[in-house]
Motif scaffolding. Sequence first.
Motif, short mmCIF file in Angstrom:
data_model
loop_
_atom_site.label_atom_id
_atom_site.label_comp_id
_atom_site.label_asym_id
_atom_site.label_seq_id
_atom_site.Cartn_x
_atom_site.Cartn_y
_atom_site.Cartn_z
N SER A 117 -2.45 -1.33 -15.30
CA SER A 117 -2.63 -2.46 -14.46
C SER A 117 -3.77 -2.04 -13.49
O SER A 117 -3.80 -1.44 -12.56
CB SER A 117 -1.21 -2.52 -13.74
N VAL A 118 -4.52 -3.19 -13.55
CA VAL A 118 -5.79 -2.85 -12.34
C VAL A 118 -5.37 -3.97 -11.26
O VAL A 118 -6.46 -4.85 -10.85
CB VAL A 118 -7.30 -3.14 -12.99
N GLY A 119 -3.98 -4.39 -11.11
CA GLY A 119 -3.64 -5.35 -10.26
C GLY A 119 -2.62 -5.21 -9.35
O GLY A 119 -1.99 -6.21 -8.91
N HIS A 120 -2.25 -3.89 -9.20
CA HIS A 120 -1.17 -3.66 -8.45
C HIS A 120 -1.29 -3.87 -7.03
O HIS A 120 -0.60 -4.19 -6.48
CB HIS A 120 -0.74 -2.07 -8.66
N ALA A 121 -2.70 -3.82 -6.86
CA ALA A 121 -2.80 -4.21 -5.08
C ALA A 121 -2.58 -5.52 -4.68
O ALA A 121 -1.91 -5.75 -3.47
CB ALA A 121 -4.43 -3.92 -4.96
N ALA A 122 -2.39 -6.41 -5.69
CA ALA A 122 -1.85 -7.78 -5.38
C ALA A 122 -0.57 -7.74 -4.93
O ALA A 122 -0.18 -8.69 -4.15
CB ALA A 122 -2.20 -8.75 -6.66
N PHE A 123 0.35 -6.89 -5.46
CA PHE A 123 1.68 -6.82 -5.27
C PHE A 123 1.92 -6.20 -3.77
O PHE A 123 2.79 -6.63 -2.93
CB PHE A 123 2.57 -6.21 -6.38
N TYR A 124 1.22 -5.09 -3.81
CA TYR A 124 1.14 -4.41 -2.52
C TYR A 124 0.68 -5.24 -1.30
O TYR A 124 1.41 -5.36 -0.29
CB TYR A 124 0.06 -3.34 -2.59
N GLY A 125 -0.54 -6.18 -1.52
CA GLY A 125 -1.03 -6.94 -0.27
C GLY A 125 0.02 -8.26 -0.19
O GLY A 125 0.14 -8.72 0.84
N VAL A 126 0.50 -8.75 -1.24
CA VAL A 126 1.21 -10.05 -1.06
C VAL A 126 2.72 -9.59 -0.24
O VAL A 126 2.91 -10.42 0.54
CB VAL A 126 1.69 -10.56 -2.39
N ALA A 127 2.94 -8.55 -0.16
CA ALA A 127 4.27 -8.17 0.35
C ALA A 127 3.75 -7.93 1.96
O ALA A 127 4.35 -8.31 2.76
CB ALA A 127 4.76 -6.62 -0.15
N ALA A 128 2.62 -7.14 1.99
CA ALA A 128 2.07 -6.90 3.47
C ALA A 128 1.95 -8.61 4.13
O ALA A 128 2.12 -8.59 5.05
CB ALA A 128 0.60 -6.54 3.18
N TYR A 129 1.13 -9.53 3.37
CA TYR A 129 0.90 -10.78 4.01
C TYR A 129 2.39 -11.37 4.25
O TYR A 129 2.63 -12.18 5.10
CB TYR A 129 0.28 -11.67 3.05
N ILE A 130 3.50 -11.29 3.63
CA ILE A 130 4.55 -11.85 3.71
C ILE A 130 5.08 -11.30 4.88
O ILE A 130 5.61 -12.03 6.01
CB ILE A 130 5.62 -11.60 2.59
N LEU A 131 5.21 -10.26 5.53
CA LEU A 131 5.54 -9.50 6.65
C LEU A 131 4.49 -10.34 7.85
O LEU A 131 5.29 -10.55 8.53
CB LEU A 131 5.53 -8.03 6.70
N ALA A 132 3.15 -10.11 7.56
CA ALA A 132 2.61 -10.84 8.28
C ALA A 132 2.93 -12.44 8.83
O ALA A 132 2.71 -12.80 10.13
CB ALA A 132 0.96 -10.83 8.10
N GLY A 141 3.51 -2.13 0.28
CA GLY A 141 2.50 -2.85 1.21
C GLY A 141 3.13 -3.43 2.65
O GLY A 141 2.45 -3.19 3.51
N TYR A 142 4.38 -3.54 2.46
CA TYR A 142 5.21 -3.94 3.75
C TYR A 142 5.03 -2.61 4.73
O TYR A 142 4.65 -3.06 5.95
CB TYR A 142 6.51 -4.08 3.17
N LEU A 143 5.11 -1.39 4.22
CA LEU A 143 5.07 -0.34 5.06
C LEU A 143 3.66 -0.03 5.76
O LEU A 143 3.62 0.02 6.86
CB LEU A 143 5.60 0.99 4.48
N THR A 144 2.55 -0.34 4.85
CA THR A 144 1.39 -0.59 5.45
C THR A 144 1.23 -1.61 6.43
O THR A 144 0.54 -1.16 7.39
CB THR A 144 0.20 -0.67 4.23
N ALA A 145 1.76 -2.77 6.08
CA ALA A 145 1.41 -3.91 7.19
C ALA A 145 1.90 -3.51 8.55
O ALA A 145 1.63 -3.77 9.76
CB ALA A 145 1.84 -5.19 6.67
N ALA A 146 3.16 -2.77 8.31
CA ALA A 146 3.98 -2.43 9.66
C ALA A 146 3.19 -1.26 10.33
O ALA A 146 3.17 -1.35 11.62
CB ALA A 146 5.52 -2.04 9.28
#
Lengths: 322, 290, 250
Positions: free
Chosen positions: A59-74, A228-233
Motif C-alpha cells: 500500500s502506497v496510500g496508508h498516509a491517507a488513512f493516517y491523515g484523514v483521522a488527523a483531519y477529523i480531529l481538527a 494520525g489522530y495522535l499526531t494531530a493531537a
Amino acid sequence: MNARLEKFDGAFLLLLAVAAAFVPFVLSGYEIKLATTITIQAGLAVALGFVVGPAGLTSVGHAAFYGVAAYILAMMSPKSGPADMLLTAAIAIFGAAAFALVVGAVSIRSRGMYFILMTIAFGQLGYHLFNDTGIGGKSDGSYVQFRPELHLFWTDVSFDKAPRFYMLVYVVVFLVVGACWWLRRSAFGSVLLAARDNEARTRAFGFSPYVVRLIAFVISGGMAGAMGYLTAAQHGFVAPQMLAWHASAFALVMVLIGGKDTTSGPAIGAILLLLAEEILQRWTEHWLVGVGLIIVVAVIAAPRGLVPFVAGLFAPKQAHHG
Amino acid sequence: MSTFFFFVQLLNAIQYALILYLVASGLTLLLGIMGVINLAHGAFYMVGAYIAFAVVQQFGNFWLTLPAGILIGLALGALIEKFLLSRLEGADHLSQVLLSFGLILLINEGQRLIFGNDPHGVEVPKILAASIPLSNTLSYPVYRLFVCAVGIVFIIAIGLIMAKSRIGMMLRASAENRDMARAMGIDVKFVYLGVTAVGIACTVLAGVIAAPLASVYPGMGDQVLIQSFVVIVLGGIGSLSGALVGSLLLGLVDAFGKQFFPNYAAFLVYAAMIAVLIVRPQGLVRSRGT
Amino acid sequence: MVEPVLRASGIGKRFGGLLAVDNVNLDLHPREIHAVIGPNGAGKSTFLSTIAGDLPPTTGQVFFQGQEVTHLPVDKRTRLGIGRTYQRSAVIAGFTALDMVRLAMLHRVSSAFGMLSPLASNDAATRGAYEALARVGLSERAGITTDFMSHGEKRRLEIAAVLALDPKILLLDEPLAGLGPDESSAVVALIQSLKSHCAIMLIEHDIDAVFSVADRITVLDNGKAIASGTPDAVRNTPAVQQAYLGFGED
Ligand SMILES: Nc1ncnc2c1ncn2[C@@H]1O[C@H](COP(=O)(O)OP(=O)(O)OP(=O)(O)O)[C@@H](O)[C@H]1O
Ligand SMILES: [Mg+2]
C-alpha cells in the motif's frame, strides 16, 4: 515465519516495550517530544507492515488513512476548549477504517503494480481533497487549538504535559503493536500468508483471499488512523501533506528497513530512520540527501530488512528458510 | 466559448499531451519490458527542465539544451540501470517503489542544493519567440507549435524504430518472454540498459522542451509523474500506441478540466485512473511494444 | 436411479481461438469413482477447473447436490463440499505439513472468533490434521516445512489437505503423476478406500490404475467426450481404440 525469526521478533518487541516505558523517567523536554513522534511513527509502520508483510499488499496510500483521522480531529475540535477524546478518537478511527474499506474494496481486486497505482491515486485524491477544495483550510492546513481531554466518570484527564501525552501514546501504540503481533501469529495471519504464497490453494481451502486481505487492510487502516489522530493531537496542526503519497512512501521505508516479515521490524525501522533524520537535520539543511542515500542503500543491501538479517546472523550453518 | 478560444485550448491540450507522451512512453517501456515501476520519472522530468535552465543561463543558447538533455538523460539512465536496477532483478515492487522514492529525494534535494527553491524562467529562443495572432485578443505562441513538432517527430521516430528496426524486434521479443529472448541470442542485459537509458532520456527531453513553457520549480515533475501513470493505465502497460491515446485523452481532460473546474482538475485525473481500474482491475489489455 | 451429487451439463471452455472443452456432460454419483482420461491437452484439467470453480465455463452449467454452482467462487464451493487437488503440486511454501493441513481443516472447525487464535492451539484442527496425514503415510513428516519435501511427499500432502476438507466430492488431477511404484500403489489403495464416503472424479494417465479403480470412465479428446461408460464398455469403443493406440505409456 520460521521459529528463530519468531523468537527474535518477540525478543525485540519485549526489549522495545521495556525501553520505551523508561522514556518519561529518563528523558525530558524536547527529547520526550521526539520520543513521542517516533513512537507514533513506529505504530504506523507496524500497522502498515501488517498489510505489506502477511497480506502482501504494497500500500502506497496508508498516509491517507493516517491523515484523514488527523483531519477529523481538527474539524471536530472546538475553538474554545479541548475536544472529548473518546468521542473524537472513535470517530477518527472509524472514519479512517471506513475510508480504508472503500479504498481496499476497489483496490484489492487489482494486483501488483495496479494495486500500487490504485493506492497512490486514492492517497492523492485525499491530498487534493484537503489541498484544493475548501475543506479543512486548504493548503495552509488547520489547527487543533486544544489537545483533546479524556472524560472519565469522575474526572477530566488532560494530556497537555509532554510526559503524560507520551504515556498515552505508549499505551495506544503498545495495543496496536500487540494486536499486529497477535494477528500475525493467529490462524487469520496464517490464512493471509497462505493467500500470499498460493492464492488458488487458499481459495480451494475455503477462504476468499479478497475477503481476508480486505479485513487486514481495514484493521491496518484503522490503526493508521489512530496514529494520525495522535499526531494531530501532538502537534496541534494538520496539513494536506500528511495524506500525500510521499508520506506513505516514508512509512514504507520504515517497514522495509526493519523487515516486513516481522512485527518488530517496522518499529525498529521507524526508530532508526527518524533518529537518522534527527541527526542529519542538526548537521545539514539538506538532510534529505542523507535519507535518500539510506533508502537506496537499504533497498540494495538488505531488502529483507534488519531484523531478519540479524536473526540470520545467528542461524546455524545449514540451509534455512524464512 | 468562442471558436478561437476552443481552438487554443485544443492546441494546448495536444501540446501537453505530446509532452506527456514523451514521459509516458519511457515509463511504459520500463514497466512493460522490465516490469519496473519507476516513481522517479517525474524527478527526471524536472532534471530536464533544470538542465534547460542551466544551459541557457551558462551559454545563452537554447539549442544546446536539446543534445545536453538527451546525453545527460542517457547517461543517467545507464548509470541507474547498471548500478541500481540491475541489482533488483527478482525483487518485488516494494523494492522498486522505495528505490525510486530514494532517488526522488536525492534528485529533489540535489536540485535544491544547486538551484535553490525559487522558480526560474527559461527564455524562449529568439526565432520561436513570436506569436501567431488568431483574433484581436488571442494569439498562439510559435514555441508551443515547436513543442508539438518535436512530439510528432518523436512519435514517428519511435513508431518506426519499434516496427521496423532490429532494436524494435529485440525489445518486443524481450517484453514477450525474457528466457525466449535469451535463447534467441538477444543480450537481455543490453536491452534493459538501452530501455532504461532511452526511457529516461525521453523524459529528460520532455522536461527540457517544457521548461520555456512555464516556470522551472522544485517538485514540478510530481503532477507529470502521476498523470503519466494514468496514461499508462488507460493505454495498457507496455503499449506505445495506447500511451499516445491515453496522453491525448489526458491532455484534453487537463486543458478543459482546468478551464471549467479549476479546483477539481487534479481530482478528475485520479478519478479517471481509479475508474479504469475498477472496470478493469488488471489494467487494459497489455499489448507489448506496439 | 440415485440423484447424482454432481452434474456438469454442456460444459464448454474457450481460450481465445481454442475450444479447450467442448460441450462435455458428466454425472458423478455417490460412492463412485469416475475417471476422466485422454491425451495431453485434451482439456481434462480445464474441465475439472470449471467444476471446482477456478475457471468459469464459457457455456454450460454445474449443479452440486441439485444446486446450481456455475458462478459460485471456489471458496464457497469448497465450503459446500467440493475438494480438488492440482496437477502441479500446490503446497504452501513456508508452512509445515501439519500447518498446511490444519489450514484446510480450519473452515470446518473454527468459528470466526477462533480465527484469532494460532493454528497450533486449535485442537480439533490438529487432531483432524494428524488423522489426514496418517492416511497418506506422512505422520512422521508432520513438522517438516513443505519446501523440504520430496515430490512424492508433496503430492501426498496435497491429498491429505484435501481429505481434511472432508469433501463430498473429490476432484483429483493426476494424483499419481511422478510417484514411485510403492507410493503409487499406496495412493491407489487410498483412493479406493475413500470411495465409501465421497464421490471421486479422477484424472489420470496411468491406464492400469484407472481401469482397476474406476466405476465409470469418460474419455476426452480435443475437448470432446468421445466415450463414456463402464471400463469394459469404454475399452471396447472403436473410437477410443483408434484414438489411443499406444496410449497408456505416458
Ligand atoms: N489458461 C489457459 N489459457 C489458454 N489456453 C489454455 C489455458 N489452460 C489450458 N489451455 C489449453 O487448453 C488445452 C487443454 O488443456 P488442459 O490442461 O485442460 O489439458 P489436459 O487434458 O489436462 O492435458 P494434460 O494431460 O497435459 O494435463 C490445451 O491446449 C492447453 O494449452
Ligand atoms: Mg491436465
